[in-house]
Design a protein around this motif. Sequence first.
Motif, PDB file in Angstrom:
ATOM      1  N   ARG A  13       0.856  -1.181   0.000  1.00  0.00           N
ATOM      2  CA  ARG A  13       0.000   0.000   0.000  1.00  0.00           C
ATOM      3  C   ARG A  13       0.889   1.226   0.000  1.00  0.00           C
ATOM      4  O   ARG A  13       1.722   1.388   0.877  1.00  0.00           O
ATOM      5  CB  ARG A  13      -0.904   0.008   1.225  1.00  0.00           C
ATOM      6  CG  ARG A  13      -1.949  -1.077   1.176  1.00  0.00           C
ATOM      7  CD  ARG A  13      -2.873  -0.982   2.380  1.00  0.00           C
ATOM      8  NE  ARG A  13      -3.863  -2.014   2.327  1.00  0.00           N
ATOM      9  CZ  ARG A  13      -3.726  -3.224   2.840  1.00  0.00           C
ATOM     10  NH1 ARG A  13      -2.625  -3.555   3.461  1.00  0.00           N
ATOM     11  NH2 ARG A  13      -4.685  -4.114   2.746  1.00  0.00           N
ATOM     12  N   LYS A  14       0.712   2.060  -0.977  1.00  0.00           N
ATOM     13  CA  LYS A  14       1.504   3.265  -1.087  1.00  0.00           C
ATOM     14  C   LYS A  14       1.215   4.187   0.090  1.00  0.00           C
ATOM     15  O   LYS A  14       0.073   4.364   0.483  1.00  0.00           O
ATOM     16  CB  LYS A  14       1.196   3.958  -2.408  1.00  0.00           C
ATOM     17  CG  LYS A  14       2.122   5.077  -2.702  1.00  0.00           C
ATOM     18  CD  LYS A  14       1.977   5.546  -4.112  1.00  0.00           C
ATOM     19  CE  LYS A  14       2.966   6.663  -4.332  1.00  0.00           C
ATOM     20  NZ  LYS A  14       3.455   6.713  -5.665  1.00  0.00           N
ATOM     21  N   ALA A  28      -2.057   6.795   5.028  1.00  0.00           N
ATOM     22  CA  ALA A  28      -2.338   5.521   4.362  1.00  0.00           C
ATOM     23  C   ALA A  28      -1.013   4.786   4.201  1.00  0.00           C
ATOM     24  O   ALA A  28       0.053   5.395   4.240  1.00  0.00           O
ATOM     25  CB  ALA A  28      -2.976   5.767   2.996  1.00  0.00           C
ATOM     26  N   GLY A  29      -1.081   3.486   4.038  1.00  0.00           N
ATOM     27  CA  GLY A  29       0.126   2.682   3.907  1.00  0.00           C
ATOM     28  C   GLY A  29       0.750   2.323   5.239  1.00  0.00           C
ATOM     29  O   GLY A  29       1.907   1.935   5.309  1.00  0.00           O
ATOM     30  N   SER A  46       4.720   1.577   4.563  1.00  0.00           N
ATOM     31  CA  SER A  46       5.297   0.826   3.461  1.00  0.00           C
ATOM     32  C   SER A  46       6.591   1.466   2.950  1.00  0.00           C
ATOM     33  O   SER A  46       7.334   0.835   2.223  1.00  0.00           O
ATOM     34  CB  SER A  46       4.274   0.722   2.332  1.00  0.00           C
ATOM     35  OG  SER A  46       3.832   2.009   1.945  1.00  0.00           O
ATOM     36  N   ASP A  66      -6.536  -2.095   6.163  1.00  0.00           N
ATOM     37  CA  ASP A  66      -6.587  -1.124   5.069  1.00  0.00           C
ATOM     38  C   ASP A  66      -5.385  -0.190   5.077  1.00  0.00           C
ATOM     39  O   ASP A  66      -5.208   0.605   4.156  1.00  0.00           O
ATOM     40  CB  ASP A  66      -7.866  -0.295   5.144  1.00  0.00           C
ATOM     41  CG  ASP A  66      -9.111  -1.126   4.890  1.00  0.00           C
ATOM     42  OD1 ASP A  66      -8.997  -2.181   4.228  1.00  0.00           O
ATOM     43  OD2 ASP A  66     -10.192  -0.726   5.353  1.00  0.00           O
ATOM     44  N   GLY A  67      -4.578  -0.225   6.153  1.00  0.00           N
ATOM     45  CA  GLY A  67      -3.413   0.641   6.263  1.00  0.00           C
ATOM     46  C   GLY A  67      -3.747   2.080   6.575  1.00  0.00           C
ATOM     47  O   GLY A  67      -2.985   2.989   6.258  1.00  0.00           O
TER      48      GLY A  67
END
Length: 98
Positions: A13-14, A28-29, A46, A66-67
């Motif tokens: 996940r970026k 996110a990630g 990540s 979902d990060g």
Amino acid sequence: MEKDMTQSKAPFRKHSLVLEGRARAKLAGVTAVSCFNDQEVVLETSEGEVALLGEGLHIEQLNLEDGQLDVTGSISAVEYSDLSPRKERRGLFSRRRK
């Protein structure tokens, strides 16, 4: 019969960071939260380790599947480290603590 190795790994996940003023951070990630208190949230993404610094920090939402991570409070700094926490735990951030 050959196994498909992509199914056994977690999807990449970026990493992204959205800072809304200095009151909310949406990331996110996120793959793990290393430690947190009302002045610091250290997490693994990540793309390396990230520390959110400030006062009155609170994790509003955390979903590692979902990060996603949402943090509220008075955010004064964001620090990144390319060091893998598995190699050197909190290496970049440990210099602040005495």
